[in-house]
Structure formats: structure tokens, C-alpha cells
Scaffold this motif. Structure first.
Motif, PDB file in Angstrom:
ATOM      1  N   LEU A 123       0.822  -1.204   0.000  1.00  0.00           N
ATOM      2  CA  LEU A 123       0.000   0.000   0.000  1.00  0.00           C
ATOM      3  C   LEU A 123       0.859   1.258   0.000  1.00  0.00           C
ATOM      4  O   LEU A 123       1.799   1.372   0.777  1.00  0.00           O
ATOM      5  CB  LEU A 123      -0.906   0.003   1.240  1.00  0.00           C
ATOM      6  CG  LEU A 123      -1.833  -1.216   1.401  1.00  0.00           C
ATOM      7  CD1 LEU A 123      -2.619  -1.107   2.705  1.00  0.00           C
ATOM      8  CD2 LEU A 123      -2.768  -1.354   0.216  1.00  0.00           C
ATOM      9  N   GLY A 124       0.515   2.209  -0.872  1.00  0.00           N
ATOM     10  CA  GLY A 124       1.276   3.452  -0.947  1.00  0.00           C
ATOM     11  C   GLY A 124       2.711   3.209  -1.362  1.00  0.00           C
ATOM     12  O   GLY A 124       3.645   3.700  -0.719  1.00  0.00           O
ATOM     13  N   SER A 125       2.908   2.483  -2.456  1.00  0.00           N
ATOM     14  CA  SER A 125       4.244   1.996  -2.839  1.00  0.00           C
ATOM     15  C   SER A 125       5.246   3.105  -3.119  1.00  0.00           C
ATOM     16  O   SER A 125       6.445   2.923  -2.906  1.00  0.00           O
ATOM     17  CB  SER A 125       4.141   1.085  -4.068  1.00  0.00           C
ATOM     18  OG  SER A 125       3.390  -0.062  -3.775  1.00  0.00           O
ATOM     19  N   ARG A 151      -6.614   4.900  -5.655  1.00  0.00           N
ATOM     20  CA  ARG A 151      -6.669   5.109  -4.217  1.00  0.00           C
ATOM     21  C   ARG A 151      -6.862   3.764  -3.511  1.00  0.00           C
ATOM     22  O   ARG A 151      -7.533   2.862  -4.022  1.00  0.00           O
ATOM     23  CB  ARG A 151      -7.812   6.055  -3.864  1.00  0.00           C
ATOM     24  CG  ARG A 151      -7.604   7.479  -4.345  1.00  0.00           C
ATOM     25  CD  ARG A 151      -8.839   8.319  -4.056  1.00  0.00           C
ATOM     26  NE  ARG A 151      -9.185   8.296  -2.642  1.00  0.00           N
ATOM     27  CZ  ARG A 151      -8.672   9.117  -1.732  1.00  0.00           C
ATOM     28  NH1 ARG A 151      -7.780  10.024  -2.101  1.00  0.00           N
ATOM     29  NH2 ARG A 151      -9.053   9.032  -0.468  1.00  0.00           N
ATOM     30  N   ILE A 152      -6.289   3.665  -2.315  1.00  0.00           N
ATOM     31  CA  ILE A 152      -6.363   2.413  -1.574  1.00  0.00           C
ATOM     32  C   ILE A 152      -7.806   2.047  -1.257  1.00  0.00           C
ATOM     33  O   ILE A 152      -8.195   0.876  -1.343  1.00  0.00           O
ATOM     34  CB  ILE A 152      -5.535   2.509  -0.269  1.00  0.00           C
ATOM     35  CG1 ILE A 152      -4.052   2.698  -0.607  1.00  0.00           C
ATOM     36  CG2 ILE A 152      -5.733   1.274   0.592  1.00  0.00           C
ATOM     37  CD1 ILE A 152      -3.192   3.038   0.591  1.00  0.00           C
ATOM     38  N   ASP A 158      -7.517  -0.578   8.874  1.00  0.00           N
ATOM     39  CA  ASP A 158      -8.787  -0.550   8.145  1.00  0.00           C
ATOM     40  C   ASP A 158      -8.584  -0.843   6.661  1.00  0.00           C
ATOM     41  O   ASP A 158      -9.405  -1.526   6.038  1.00  0.00           O
ATOM     42  CB  ASP A 158      -9.466   0.813   8.308  1.00  0.00           C
ATOM     43  CG  ASP A 158     -10.060   1.016   9.694  1.00  0.00           C
ATOM     44  OD1 ASP A 158     -10.259   0.007  10.407  1.00  0.00           O
ATOM     45  OD2 ASP A 158     -10.308   2.178  10.062  1.00  0.00           O
ATOM     46  N   TYR A 159      -7.499  -0.316   6.083  1.00  0.00           N
ATOM     47  CA  TYR A 159      -7.196  -0.582   4.683  1.00  0.00           C
ATOM     48  C   TYR A 159      -6.866  -2.062   4.455  1.00  0.00           C
ATOM     49  O   TYR A 159      -7.272  -2.657   3.451  1.00  0.00           O
ATOM     50  CB  TYR A 159      -5.983   0.241   4.236  1.00  0.00           C
ATOM     51  CG  TYR A 159      -6.217   1.714   4.030  1.00  0.00           C
ATOM     52  CD1 TYR A 159      -7.470   2.227   3.692  1.00  0.00           C
ATOM     53  CD2 TYR A 159      -5.155   2.617   4.158  1.00  0.00           C
ATOM     54  CE1 TYR A 159      -7.662   3.583   3.491  1.00  0.00           C
ATOM     55  CE2 TYR A 159      -5.340   3.975   3.957  1.00  0.00           C
ATOM     56  CZ  TYR A 159      -6.588   4.453   3.624  1.00  0.00           C
ATOM     57  OH  TYR A 159      -6.774   5.805   3.427  1.00  0.00           O
ATOM     58  N   ALA A 160      -6.093  -2.620   5.376  1.00  0.00           N
ATOM     59  CA  ALA A 160      -5.500  -3.941   5.135  1.00  0.00           C
ATOM     60  C   ALA A 160      -6.480  -5.093   5.326  1.00  0.00           C
ATOM     61  O   ALA A 160      -6.414  -6.088   4.594  1.00  0.00           O
ATOM     62  CB  ALA A 160      -4.294  -4.136   6.053  1.00  0.00           C
ATOM     63  N   ARG A 161      -7.366  -4.999   6.290  1.00  0.00           N
ATOM     64  CA  ARG A 161      -8.199  -6.151   6.649  1.00  0.00           C
ATOM     65  C   ARG A 161      -9.010  -6.713   5.483  1.00  0.00           C
ATOM     66  O   ARG A 161      -9.066  -7.932   5.303  1.00  0.00           O
ATOM     67  CB  ARG A 161      -9.099  -5.804   7.823  1.00  0.00           C
ATOM     68  CG  ARG A 161      -8.346  -5.750   9.142  1.00  0.00           C
ATOM     69  CD  ARG A 161      -9.209  -5.188  10.238  1.00  0.00           C
ATOM     70  NE  ARG A 161     -10.298  -6.081  10.594  1.00  0.00           N
ATOM     71  CZ  ARG A 161     -11.371  -5.687  11.289  1.00  0.00           C
ATOM     72  NH1 ARG A 161     -11.486  -4.427  11.658  1.00  0.00           N
ATOM     73  NH2 ARG A 161     -12.319  -6.545  11.595  1.00  0.00           N
TER      74      ARG A 161
END
Length: 212
Positions: free
Chosen positions: A77-79, A126-127, A151-154
Motif C-alpha cells: 500500500l502506498g508503494s 486510491r487504496i 482498516d485498509y489492510a483487513r
């Protein structure tokens, strides 16, 4: 400012082959060239690139709970300039998805991927709008505060998957706030913190395994 940590040290620390080391040299040269036009990393870090960016990213391989397989799936995320996702892709097996909302940074990632022969999937979006296969590992560095990262990852984790987040000296504070806010995920059974190999103030947070 340059330091004693260099490409030879990096290759020794991670048992990097000559072919892989050459790909990292290409990556380094592209980063220095592109950084003159767009802000990929702080200019102050370029003289210490092998420690500040390559070691900092690659050390996540020392925090994995199990061996990497050819079918291991990663989402970064956000590389940005490819840290940690593209570094991990150069070094390990699996399917890699690199996510960034900045089109110029995605163009850079595509060029490094092409020039080094490293297959990755690059998502310029966007993620919070992602629709991807669930992953074994979700990684991030300097992307967002911990509650938002969780919250993004789950939704991106498959059962048994892990989060690996590169964080700074305020990690304990972030974890405390996460728990106080009642946001520590009940479907993630453990949190383990590892010291950074690249920064005395840095920490690595591993969350998991995830159970749906």
C-alpha cells in the motif's frame, strides 16, 4: 551523506545473487535519475540508499512467519518509489500488487519493473477503491497512521494472512491509541514488534494471522 552500508554489505546480508544485485543497481540508477524530476525520496537519503531504502524494505523478509512460496500473494500500500513492495519483488517469490495514487510514481515503478525484468502488478488508484485478490501479506511504509492502515489492510487479507508495517519511534503510542479506540481487530490474533535493522528508532509491526 554516504555511509559504510553499501551494495556489497546488502548482498552479503541477504545472500543476494549477482543477477539480483545487478537488478538493484539498475533500480538505484533509475531512482537517482528520476528523483531529479519528481519527489520519490528525500535527496538527503540518496547517499545512503542501500541502507535507508533497500535494507529498510528487504528486512521484512526476516519477519515472515513462514517460507515464501511461488503462489504467495503480496499487496503493498502506498508503494511510492517501490518501498517496500518493489524491493521485496526483486528478492522473493510470489505475486506482487503495488498500489499508489500518484500516476508519475506508477510510471516510475513500471519502468523499473521493465528494466529489471521484475513482474509486478501496478495499480494507479486510491487504496479505498481497491478490488484485488486477497493476499498473504499486506505491507506498507510511511503510508498512513496505524488505525487507518489496519482498516485498509483487513479487507485485503486472506485467512491466515499478515500485515507487515514499517513504523517509527511512535509505534507504541499508535498501538495504545488503537487499543483505546477499540480498533484492535478481534480477527487478528497477535501483534509482534521487531527492531529495525536499518534505523535505531524504527520498528516493524507484524499483525496476524487474520481469520475471516
Amino acid at each position: 551523506m554516504a555511509t559504510d552500508y553499501n551494495e556489497e554489505t546488502f548482498a552479503r546480508d541477504f545472500d543476494v545473487s549477482r543477477e539480483t544485485l545487478e537488478r538493484f543497481r539498475i533500480y538505484a540508477a533509475k531512482l537517482e535519475k528520476w528523483n531529479q524530476a519528481i519527489n520519490l525520496v528525500s535527496r538527503d537519503t540518496l547517499g545512503d540508499l542501500w541502507r535507508r531504502h533497500f535494507l529498510d524494505s528487504a528486512q521484512l523478509l526476516h519477519c515472515l512467519p513462514r517460507a515464501v512460496r511461488p503462489d504467495t500473494c503480496w499487496v503493498d500500500l502506498g508503494s511510492g518509489a517501490g518501498f517496500p513492495g518493489l524491493v521485496l519483488a526483486l528478492m522473493s517469490a510470489g505475486e506482487f500488487h503495488l498500489v499508489d495514487s500518484d500516476a508519475r510514481k506508477c510510471t516510475f515503478l513500471r519502468e523499473v519493473s521493465r528494466e529489471t525484468g521484475t513482474p509486478v502488478h501496478i495499480h494507479n488508484q486510491r487504496i479505498d477503491s481497491l478490488s484485488l485478490p486477497t493476499a498473504d501479506y499486506v505491507t506498507a511504509r510511511a503510508c498512513a497512521p496505524l488505525p487507518r492502515l489496519v482498516d485498509y489492510a483487513r479487507p485485503l487479507l486472506r485467512p491466515g494472512g499478515y500485515c507487515l508495517f514499517l513504523k517509527g519511534a511512535r509505534l507504541d503510542e499508535e498501538l495504545t491509541l488503537l487499543r483505546k479506540a477499540g480498533k484492535m481487530p478481534l480477527d487478528i490474533s497477535g501483534a509482534e514488534v521487531f527492531p529495525s535493522e536499518s534505523d535505531s528508532k524504527g520498528r516493524i509491526l507484524r499483525l496476524g494471522p487474520y481469520s475471516s
